[in-house]
Design a protein around this motif. Structure first.
Motif, PDB file in Angstrom:
ATOM      1  N   ARG A 236       5.761 -26.060   7.963  1.00 39.03           N
ATOM      2  CA  ARG A 236       4.435 -25.264   8.265  1.00 39.03           C
ATOM      3  C   ARG A 236       4.654 -23.748   7.883  1.00 39.03           C
ATOM      4  O   ARG A 236       3.260 -23.349   7.771  1.00 39.03           O
ATOM      5  CB  ARG A 236       4.516 -25.289   9.768  1.00 39.03           C
ATOM      6  N   HIS A 237       5.925 -23.283   7.969  1.00 39.20           N
ATOM      7  CA  HIS A 237       5.817 -21.604   7.685  1.00 39.20           C
ATOM      8  C   HIS A 237       6.353 -20.888   6.727  1.00 39.20           C
ATOM      9  O   HIS A 237       6.239 -19.859   6.199  1.00 39.20           O
ATOM     10  CB  HIS A 237       6.565 -21.106   8.983  1.00 39.20           C
ATOM     11  N   ALA A 238       7.385 -21.909   6.170  1.00 38.03           N
ATOM     12  CA  ALA A 238       8.400 -21.275   5.289  1.00 38.03           C
ATOM     13  C   ALA A 238       8.036 -20.795   3.706  1.00 38.03           C
ATOM     14  O   ALA A 238       8.430 -20.157   3.041  1.00 38.03           O
ATOM     15  CB  ALA A 238       9.644 -21.901   5.181  1.00 38.03           C
ATOM     16  N   GLU A 239       7.174 -21.636   3.372  1.00 38.93           N
ATOM     17  CA  GLU A 239       6.673 -21.758   1.820  1.00 38.93           C
ATOM     18  C   GLU A 239       7.828 -21.779   1.055  1.00 38.93           C
ATOM     19  O   GLU A 239       8.169 -21.106   0.199  1.00 38.93           O
ATOM     20  CB  GLU A 239       5.788 -20.193   1.686  1.00 38.93           C
ATOM     21  N   ALA A 240       8.767 -22.910   1.368  1.00 39.39           N
ATOM     22  CA  ALA A 240       9.913 -22.967   0.385  1.00 39.39           C
ATOM     23  C   ALA A 240       9.833 -24.073  -0.670  1.00 39.39           C
ATOM     24  O   ALA A 240       8.805 -24.996  -0.416  1.00 39.39           O
ATOM     25  CB  ALA A 240      10.900 -23.396   1.524  1.00 39.39           C
ATOM     26  N   GLN A 241      10.895 -23.973  -1.650  1.00 40.15           N
ATOM     27  CA  GLN A 241      10.600 -25.114  -2.629  1.00 40.15           C
ATOM     28  C   GLN A 241      11.992 -25.973  -2.335  1.00 40.15           C
ATOM     29  O   GLN A 241      11.938 -26.931  -3.017  1.00 40.15           O
ATOM     30  CB  GLN A 241      10.816 -24.413  -3.980  1.00 40.15           C
ATOM     31  N   MET A 242      13.103 -25.290  -1.814  1.00 40.60           N
ATOM     32  CA  MET A 242      14.244 -26.232  -1.667  1.00 40.60           C
ATOM     33  C   MET A 242      14.679 -25.854   0.016  1.00 40.60           C
ATOM     34  O   MET A 242      14.724 -24.957   0.463  1.00 40.60           O
ATOM     35  CB  MET A 242      15.097 -26.006  -2.437  1.00 40.60           C
ATOM     36  N   VAL A 243      15.318 -26.993   0.277  1.00 37.73           N
ATOM     37  CA  VAL A 243      16.297 -27.039   1.557  1.00 37.73           C
ATOM     38  C   VAL A 243      17.543 -27.531   1.400  1.00 37.73           C
ATOM     39  O   VAL A 243      17.809 -28.686   0.896  1.00 37.73           O
ATOM     40  CB  VAL A 243      15.387 -27.956   2.694  1.00 37.73           C
ATOM     41  N   SER A 244      18.656 -26.863   1.891  1.00 34.85           N
ATOM     42  CA  SER A 244      20.007 -27.455   1.677  1.00 34.85           C
ATOM     43  C   SER A 244      20.474 -27.672   3.131  1.00 34.85           C
ATOM     44  O   SER A 244      20.429 -26.632   3.894  1.00 34.85           O
ATOM     45  CB  SER A 244      20.902 -26.237   0.979  1.00 34.85           C
ATOM     46  N   ALA A 245      20.897 -28.665   3.223  1.00 36.89           N
ATOM     47  CA  ALA A 245      21.640 -29.181   4.733  1.00 36.89           C
ATOM     48  C   ALA A 245      22.938 -29.858   4.537  1.00 36.89           C
ATOM     49  O   ALA A 245      23.252 -30.663   3.801  1.00 36.89           O
ATOM     50  CB  ALA A 245      20.568 -30.023   5.306  1.00 36.89           C
ATOM     51  N   GLU A 246      23.637 -29.665   5.578  1.00 36.46           N
ATOM     52  CA  GLU A 246      24.917 -30.099   5.459  1.00 36.46           C
ATOM     53  C   GLU A 246      25.563 -30.403   6.934  1.00 36.46           C
ATOM     54  O   GLU A 246      25.409 -29.670   7.760  1.00 36.46           O
ATOM     55  CB  GLU A 246      25.960 -29.202   4.787  1.00 36.46           C
ATOM     56  N   LEU A 247      26.080 -31.581   7.147  1.00 33.17           N
ATOM     57  CA  LEU A 247      26.753 -32.077   8.248  1.00 33.17           C
ATOM     58  C   LEU A 247      28.257 -32.122   8.034  1.00 33.17           C
ATOM     59  O   LEU A 247      28.778 -32.885   7.276  1.00 33.17           O
ATOM     60  CB  LEU A 247      26.178 -33.332   8.950  1.00 33.17           C
ATOM     61  N   GLU A 248      28.953 -31.168   8.715  1.00 32.76           N
ATOM     62  CA  GLU A 248      30.204 -31.332   8.415  1.00 32.76           C
ATOM     63  C   GLU A 248      31.484 -31.128   9.626  1.00 32.76           C
ATOM     64  O   GLU A 248      30.976 -30.597  10.734  1.00 32.76           O
ATOM     65  CB  GLU A 248      30.573 -29.947   7.463  1.00 32.76           C
ATOM     66  N   TRP A 249      32.459 -31.488   9.403  1.00 34.60           N
ATOM     67  CA  TRP A 249      33.333 -31.468  10.544  1.00 34.60           C
ATOM     68  C   TRP A 249      34.418 -30.476  10.116  1.00 34.60           C
ATOM     69  O   TRP A 249      34.921 -30.237   9.028  1.00 34.60           O
ATOM     70  CB  TRP A 249      34.412 -32.690  10.438  1.00 34.60           C
ATOM     71  N   LYS A 250      34.716 -29.520  10.944  1.00 36.05           N
ATOM     72  CA  LYS A 250      35.553 -28.378  11.127  1.00 36.05           C
ATOM     73  C   LYS A 250      36.648 -28.212  12.010  1.00 36.05           C
ATOM     74  O   LYS A 250      36.453 -29.187  12.766  1.00 36.05           O
ATOM     75  CB  LYS A 250      34.857 -26.971  10.844  1.00 36.05           C
ATOM     76  N   GLU A 251      37.548 -27.469  11.777  1.00 39.35           N
ATOM     77  CA  GLU A 251      38.568 -27.421  13.007  1.00 39.35           C
ATOM     78  C   GLU A 251      38.180 -27.061  14.393  1.00 39.35           C
ATOM     79  O   GLU A 251      38.657 -27.515  15.310  1.00 39.35           O
ATOM     80  CB  GLU A 251      39.554 -26.287  12.539  1.00 39.35           C
ATOM     81  N   ASP A 252      37.054 -26.314  14.567  1.00 38.23           N
ATOM     82  CA  ASP A 252      36.509 -26.135  15.904  1.00 38.23           C
ATOM     83  C   ASP A 252      35.171 -26.860  16.277  1.00 38.23           C
ATOM     84  O   ASP A 252      34.524 -26.505  16.955  1.00 38.23           O
ATOM     85  CB  ASP A 252      36.192 -24.596  15.954  1.00 38.23           C
ATOM     86  N   GLY A 253      35.114 -28.041  15.581  1.00 33.43           N
ATOM     87  CA  GLY A 253      33.926 -28.714  15.960  1.00 33.43           C
ATOM     88  C   GLY A 253      33.077 -29.205  14.793  1.00 33.43           C
ATOM     89  O   GLY A 253      33.485 -29.403  13.641  1.00 33.43           O
ATOM     90  N   ILE A 254      32.014 -29.894  15.128  1.00 34.60           N
ATOM     91  CA  ILE A 254      30.791 -30.386  14.049  1.00 34.60           C
ATOM     92  C   ILE A 254      29.930 -29.205  13.857  1.00 34.60           C
ATOM     93  O   ILE A 254      29.209 -28.705  14.672  1.00 34.60           O
ATOM     94  CB  ILE A 254      30.327 -31.452  14.522  1.00 34.60           C
ATOM     95  N   LEU A 256      25.951 -28.584  11.776  1.00 36.54           N
ATOM     96  CA  LEU A 256      24.946 -28.915  11.143  1.00 36.54           C
ATOM     97  C   LEU A 256      24.320 -27.571  10.626  1.00 36.54           C
ATOM     98  O   LEU A 256      23.948 -26.782  11.296  1.00 36.54           O
ATOM     99  CB  LEU A 256      23.872 -29.726  11.985  1.00 36.54           C
ATOM    100  N   ASN A 257      24.316 -27.460   9.407  1.00 35.70           N
ATOM    101  CA  ASN A 257      23.558 -26.218   8.620  1.00 35.70           C
ATOM    102  C   ASN A 257      22.325 -26.597   7.811  1.00 35.70           C
ATOM    103  O   ASN A 257      22.559 -27.369   6.996  1.00 35.70           O
ATOM    104  CB  ASN A 257      24.667 -25.689   7.576  1.00 35.70           C
ATOM    105  N   ILE A 258      21.427 -25.750   8.125  1.00 33.65           N
ATOM    106  CA  ILE A 258      20.217 -26.313   7.275  1.00 33.65           C
ATOM    107  C   ILE A 258      19.853 -24.680   7.001  1.00 33.65           C
ATOM    108  O   ILE A 258      19.400 -23.616   7.506  1.00 33.65           O
ATOM    109  CB  ILE A 258      19.084 -26.701   8.314  1.00 33.65           C
TER     110      ILE A 258
END
Length: 314
Positions: A236-254, A256-258
């Motif tokens: 709706r708002h970003a006027e973006a061409q690409m999105v990068s997303a990752e679900l990852e496990w780290k030492e201090d939890g889970i 979700l990066n978008i």
């Protein structure tokens, strides 16, 4: 022991209090039993010094409640005991008081009600609307000598029914996203990424370094909803061409990066104006003991990070 402490000590729910530096100054018997430690392990110690990983991980939430002087209510799921707990944090200028309530039965009933309502909407109402569409289609096919007005009305009704069917499906999914049951969280996020690409034309690169991890239902729903809301905002708002997303496990939890490469925005102004659903996403994360952080600047894209600490996954 003062009279008020004597009364609180007899309560059937865990209750404790901390001073403005987040140092324990009282803990009732139920709380001592709940955490498995005596008063000596609590009184005079800061919340992040207690040998309880749960309190340690939630220390920043208690600190935030104290700083902002706002009541906080968050839900926490103990997977090993299959128990839902609700933390109520009440700050004052001198410190804060907290209590913990077991809401397992209430959550089971609420979740079952949502599932039942979702099925009822999808199966009953969805079938009825489909039947209406079939009737309209048959009427359109077999009616002879339709004038322009009649044809337009048939087309309008067909369009409205199609929109209504999609609305019913969305409501049913919002109540209980079946894709999570069928695929699991990681695969559901991948599926959502591909669906978003088809609808928006925006490329999505999704990665996940977690395999065979079974998420608690509330955690999976929280992350899935925040991901949906983030993608909707981007479209709706970003006027973006690409999105990068990752679900990852780290030492201090889970985590979700978008991240998108869109035009970005002023997060402070957006929060004040109630735009982009930022408050809703943060509240969703907070309810399961997590945190949602949004970073954005005009002309520099936007990144959203959701952290679910380990205690919420246990």
């Amino acid at each position: 022991m003062s009279e008020i402490n004597y009364i609180v000590d007899r309560l059937i729910i865990p209750v404790f209090s901390l001073d403005k530096d987040l140092t324990f100054n009282y803990i009732n018997k139920k709380a001592r039993d709940f955490f498995g430690y005596g008063s000596a392990e609590f009184i005079g110690k800061k919340i992040d010094e207690i040998p309880s990983s749960t309190l340690h991980q939630f220390a920043d939430i208690y600190q935030q409640a104290m700083k902002e002087q706002q009541k906080v209510c968050l839900q926490h799921y103990y997977r090993e005991e299959a128990t839902w707990l609700e933390h109520h944090i009440y700050p004052s200028k001198d410190g804060l008081t907290a209590c913990i309530i077991d809401i397992t039965e209430k959550e089971k009933i609420r979740e079952q009600e949502k599932i039942n309502l979702s099925r009822e909407i999808h199966d009953e109402l969805g079938q009825q609307l489909t039947a209406l569409l079939m009737d309209i289609s048959a009427l359109d096919k077999y009616q002879q000598n339709k004038d322009g007005y009649t044809q337009k009305k048939i087309d309008d009704i067909t369009d409205l029914l199609n929109i209504t069917v999609e609305t019913v499906r969305k409501i049913s999914t919002d109540l209980h996203p079946k894709v999570l049951d069928n695929l699991g969280l990681a695969a559901a996020l991948e599926w959502q990424s591909r669906e978003f690409e088809k609808r928006s034309g925006i490329t999505v690169q999704f990665q996940c370094n977690m395999t065979n991890f079974v998420f608690p239902s509330n955690i999976a729903t929280c992350l899935f909803r925040i991901y949906q809301e983030s993608l909707t905002n981007i479209a709706r708002h970003a006027e973006a061409q690409m999105v990068s997303a990752e679900l990852e496990w780290k030492e201090d939890g889970i985590f979700l990066n978008i991240t998108d490469n869109g035009k970005g925005f002023d997060t402070e102004m957006a929060t004040l104006k109630g735009r982009y659903g930022l408050t809703g996403m943060k509240e969703r994360a907070l309810q399961v003991g997590g945190r949602c952080k949004v970073n954005s600047r005009p002309e520099n894209g936007t990144s959203i990070t959701v952290q679910i600490p380990k205690p919420s996954l246990i």
